[in-house]
Write an enzyme that holds these catalytic residues in place. Structure first.
Site, PDB file in Angstrom:
ATOM      1  N   SER A   1       0.515  -1.186   0.421  1.00  0.00           N
ATOM      2  CA  SER A   1       0.241   0.181   0.096  1.00  0.00           C
ATOM      3  C   SER A   1       0.689   1.670   0.014  1.00  0.00           C
ATOM      4  O   SER A   1       2.082   1.456   0.245  1.00  0.00           O
ATOM      5  CB  SER A   1      -1.249  -0.352   1.720  1.00  0.00           C
ATOM      6  OG  SER A   1      -0.398   0.741   2.466  1.00  0.00           O
ATOM      7  N   ASP A   2       0.539   2.442  -0.666  1.00  0.00           N
ATOM      8  CA  ASP A   2       0.767   3.578  -0.785  1.00  0.00           C
ATOM      9  C   ASP A   2       0.944   3.832   1.328  1.00  0.00           C
ATOM     10  O   ASP A   2      -0.445   3.443   1.374  1.00  0.00           O
ATOM     11  CB  ASP A   2       0.332   4.901  -1.331  1.00  0.00           C
ATOM     12  CG  ASP A   2       1.097   5.875  -1.782  1.00  0.00           C
ATOM     13  OD1 ASP A   2       2.163   6.397  -0.857  1.00  0.00           O
ATOM     14  OD2 ASP A   2       1.328   6.993  -2.809  1.00  0.00           O
ATOM     15  N   TRP A   3       1.742   5.043   1.611  1.00  0.00           N
ATOM     16  CA  TRP A   3       1.894   5.430   3.172  1.00  0.00           C
ATOM     17  C   TRP A   3       0.262   5.668   3.789  1.00  0.00           C
ATOM     18  O   TRP A   3       0.198   6.903   2.902  1.00  0.00           O
ATOM     19  CB  TRP A   3       3.333   5.800   3.309  1.00  0.00           C
ATOM     20  CG  TRP A   3       4.246   5.281   3.509  1.00  0.00           C
ATOM     21  CD1 TRP A   3       5.046   4.899   4.838  1.00  0.00           C
ATOM     22  CD2 TRP A   3       4.980   3.946   3.101  1.00  0.00           C
ATOM     23  NE1 TRP A   3       6.134   4.005   5.295  1.00  0.00           N
ATOM     24  CE2 TRP A   3       6.159   3.666   3.281  1.00  0.00           C
ATOM     25  CE3 TRP A   3       4.299   3.232   1.587  1.00  0.00           C
ATOM     26  CZ2 TRP A   3       7.234   2.438   3.324  1.00  0.00           C
ATOM     27  CZ3 TRP A   3       5.070   2.395   1.494  1.00  0.00           C
ATOM     28  CH2 TRP A   3       6.550   2.281   2.297  1.00  0.00           C
ATOM     29  N   GLY A   4       0.117   4.639   4.123  1.00  0.00           N
ATOM     30  CA  GLY A   4      -1.178   4.931   4.484  1.00  0.00           C
ATOM     31  C   GLY A   4      -2.575   5.057   3.656  1.00  0.00           C
ATOM     32  O   GLY A   4      -3.355   4.895   4.420  1.00  0.00           O
ATOM     33  N   GLY A   5      -2.051   4.457   2.486  1.00  0.00           N
ATOM     34  CA  GLY A   5      -3.004   4.468   2.219  1.00  0.00           C
ATOM     35  C   GLY A   5      -3.933   2.695   1.984  1.00  0.00           C
ATOM     36  O   GLY A   5      -5.594   2.567   1.071  1.00  0.00           O
TER      37      GLY A   5
END
Length: 812
Positions: free
Chosen positions: A229-233
């Site tokens: 995942s993208d960071w915080g995604g």
């Protein structure tokens, strides 16, 4: 490390679940009893950004020195796959030397609009060019035993509210434009990882979208790596496991672990799906750990490569009277605030701490030109300063040639915000007019991560070089081009429109609604301008040279083309042969007038010729048939155009291609190419094959996935006051010319980041309690927040104890 299948069999349920999220901001989890070591991840589209102190994902804190190569938008203009592979290998070596196992790049989202705030990190508006160059990066990175992570998958076009925006797009446009580059990378370079995007696609978050992650990525393309995942995604950890999302980053503590364990124990999640994701994580760890020793980096050699990349990627757009190249000894005035303070990279998570940094002032002073003086000419913040203008004009009158360094300020191009205009600041264009009056022999060099409007001032530039964002050695590479040490071989990787109003997404980008509607369908970039007959300042693929080339003797069939390229000038140089395909005659399938399907960069000495063969792959004539849910080729005659850019019809021929007879129409922008801004709701619904989702934000209580900037309309007056305070800080930073990335991330993000980005300090329960407070229940809400926090801390302690019971020396 044991055999992967054997490891999966030995893992407990909590260990399996824990492996699917990070141990901290940058590392995967450790399970020491089974020899599963952590893998370090790092940002790195154009340079390794391994942080040495307090870790963050926005580039706010310091990182280890690394070579800052030109950005992807710059290197794309080289159209050179061999160069891209070299850069990828260098990135891989530097990552390896710093103990990084997963490099988060390259970025290859398609540039839907030139206003995209992160366009400097992406290659092109065209999927063929973006895909092939990204594949070259991946091959280079992974040749050093480091996992490449192409990103952001998928349809991540705007920065505004990027974590909550729903990309509403028809299946054909999705496949042909926004997924094709990723398909090329997966099929041709076999990346070990992919990063999912923040946004929703068709109403489902990308990291938990089974159509993207399972049906297309894994089952159709054969991807066998990990989806990060993208960071915080991360949104719903259980849904992500079921859909094909492998790793949630950064660490959400054990909140997601508990959710996965509960889902398996209750029967909501099949353990086979969990095991599949765990296998992907362990496969990634195994691939990275097969690297025997850390690489040794030759920093000087990498700086030389960065210089060569910058020079080979620079695009000469104008050269009246052969003003360039400049002869040795030419008396030059260097003007512009960028002369001594270069713009060489964008802002955000890709921010690199360079090993060294060249400036145009130093590079020219050390070169063959005679510098008679340097003047700033303008203020970077856009404030008018008559004294600076007067100094610049006085200097210009004494020079043989003026080199005027213009460009976009830092606030114009950054992760977290989109551009609002394509114009250069007025203080720069007015300076150009004054300098040109004093000395018509003015060379403009542009530093910008994308297209800018040139029509209002191009007549006052004797020569124009678009250097894009050239990295730490960009100034030296630019000097090589100005003096002719390097013959400019760069060609535009995106169209330069005459004005923002001419772009196919004008007035609709970025979307401020909860949805971003891709009503233009297939018709973006040159596909739109060529199909609709809209004039451009410089077409896709355009670039001048200090020599001349001729194309001749075209032969073509359905398997490819051959053409003779001749250097008809007096200097050695490079030409990019570009092959475009379009239908000849009628078609029942809506198509752009022409599409890039092959290209090759050819270097020739003066007078030399080369016969160049460019094969067609399976992508040359296909379209995606939505009704059949399959790629099809419509039988008939196709026009083959070979030229130097999208508007160059130097050589054309037609070929007959077998395929489906009478193929059914697959609409994508069929409501009218000439007015993509006027596609009606009914026409767009026909393209989608489904009703339009509600584009507006609700008027009720704020929820888990509402953007935090909607605090402005919260029921709680304290929440509204908090918004005003944060917004004041944002506006102050923008006025100063430096974006506040923390505030931008908060405003663009949903409330769920409170728990997802806390490293376990806050849980989903805490976020729900905060929402209770925000939505008007001040005192009860505050009590809920406090209670939820302490419940969460107790839950984290229990989960950590349960995990440590099996791993006493493992994960923290």
């Amino acid at each position: 490390m044991k055999d992967t299948a054997a490891l999966v069999a030995e893992l407990s349920l909590i260990e399996k679940a824990a492996l699917l999220s990070g141990e901290n901001t940058w590392q995967t989890r450790t399970i020491e009893r089974l020899g599963i070591d952590p893998v370090w991840m790092s940002d790195g589209p154009h340079g390794v950004r391994k942080q040495v102190g307090s870790a963050d994902h926005l580039g706010l804190n310091g990182s280890e020195p690394a070579t800052c190569f030109p950005t992807a938008a710059t290197v794309a203009c080289s159209w050179d796959e061999d160069l891209a592979t070299e850069i990828g290998s260098a990135l891989g070596r530097e990552a390896s030397s710093q103990g990084v196992g997963v490099l988060l790049g390259p970025g290859l989202n398609i540039k839907r609009s030139p206003l995209g705030g992160r366009n400097f990190e992406y290659f092109s508006e065209d999927p063929e060019l973006a895909g092939r160059l990204a594949a070259a990066y991946v091959r280079g990175i992974q040749s050093e035993g480091v996992a490449a992570t192409p990103k952001h998958f998928a349809v991540n076009s705007q920065e505004l509210r990027r974590m909550v925006s729903d990309s509403v797009i028809d299946e054909r446009t999705l496949r042909e434009i926004y997924l094709t580059a990723f398909e090329i990378v997966v099929r041709e370079a076999e990346p070990w990882a992919i990063m999912s995007s923040y946004n929703l696609v068709g109403g489902v978050y990308a990291h938990e979208n089974p159509h993207l992650l399972t049906e297309i990525l894994r089952e159709e393309w054969g991807f066998d790596g990990a989806v990060i995942s993208d960071w915080g995604g991360g949104n719903d950890a259980v849904a992500a496991v079921a859909a094909g999302g492998s790793i949630e980053m950064p660490s959400p503590g054990f909140d997601s672990t508990r959710a996965i364990v509960e889902a398996v124990e209750s029967g909501r999640l099949d353990v086979a799906e969990l095991d599949a994701r765990v296998t992907e994580v362990l496969t990634l760890v195994r691939r990275v750990q097969e690297r025997v020793t850390a690489a040794v980096v030759d920093v000087d050699a990498h700086h030389v490569l960065a210089r060569r990349a910058a020079a080979e990627s620079a695009v000469l757009l104008r050269n009246e009277g052969d003003l360039l190249p400049l002869d040795a000894g030419t008396r030059v005035a260097l003007i512009g605030d960028f002369v001594r303070r270069p713009r060489y990279q964008g802002a955000g998570s890709s921010l690199v701490n360079p090993t060294r940094l060249s400036t145009l002032a130093d590079a020219v002073a050390d070169g063959p030109l005679e510098v008679i003086g340097i003047a700033d000419g303008f203020r970077r913040d856009g404030t008018a300063d008559e004294r600076l203008v007067a100094e610049a004009v006085a200097l210009a009158t004494r020079a043989e040639v003026v080199v005027l360094a213009l460009g976009l300020p830092e606030i114009a191009e950054s992760e977290g915000l989109d551009r609002s205009t394509l114009t250069l600041p007025e203080v720069q264009t007015s300076l150009l007019r004054e300098v040109h009056r004093a000395n018509s022999r003015t060379v403009v060099v542009l530093s910008a991560g994308g297209a800018v409007e040139t029509a209002p001032w191009i007549g006052t530039a004797g020569a124009l070089v678009h250097a894009h964002l050239g990295g730490q050695a960009g100034a030296e590479g630019l000097l090589d081009v100005l003096t002719g040490a390097v013959n400019p071989g760069g060609r535009l990787a995106e169209t330069a429109p005459v004005a923002l109003a001419d772009t196919p997404t004008a007035g609709r980008f970025p979307s401020t609604n909860r949805t971003a509607e891709y009503r233009e369908g297939l018709f973006i970039g040159y596909r739109y301008y060529e199909s609709a007959g809209v004039a451009t300042s410089f077409p896709f693929g355009f670039g001048l040279s200090y020599t001349t080339f001729a194309l001749s003797d075209l032969t073509a069939d359905r398997d490819g083309v051959s053409v003779t390229v001749t250097n008809t000038g007096t200097r050695a140089g490079s030409e990019v042969v570009q092959v475009y395909v379009g239908r000849a005659g009628g078609s029942r399938v809506v198509r752009p007038a022409k599409e890039l399907k092959a290209f090759a960069k050819v270097h020739l000495e003066p007078g030399a010729s080369a016969r160049v063969s460019l094969p067609f792959g399976e992508r040359a004539f296909r379209h995606f048939d939505v009704a059949a849910d399959a790629w099809q080729v419509e039988a008939g005659s196709y026009r083959i155009t070979v030229g130097r850019h999208a508007q160059d019809d130097a050589l054309t021929t037609e070929v007959e291609v077998p395929g489906m007879q009478g193929a059914a129409d697959s609409p994508a922008g069929s409501a009218g190419v000439a007015r993509t801004d006027a596609v009606s709701d009914a026409a767009f619904e026909r393209m989608l094959g489904r009703p339009l989702p509600d584009a507006q934000w609700g008027t009720g209580p704020l929820g888990f996935n509402d953007p935090i900037d909607r605090l402005a309309v919260a029921r709680n007056p304290l929440a509204r006051a908090a918004f005003r305070m944060l917004d004041k800080r944002r506006r102050k930073a923008e006025a100063a010319g430096t974006p506040d990335l923390n505030i931008l991330f908060i405003f663009n993000g949903p409330f769920r980041v409170i728990s997802k980005m806390s490293g376990g300090l806050a849980t989903r329960d805490v976020t729900d309690a905060v929402l209770s407070l925000v939505n008007g229940r001040t005192l009860p809400g505050l009590g809920r927040v406090i209670a939820a926090y302490f419940r969460g801390r107790r839950a984290e302690k229990r989960s950590r104890a349960a995990f440590r019971a099996q791993n006493p020396d493992g994960s923290k």
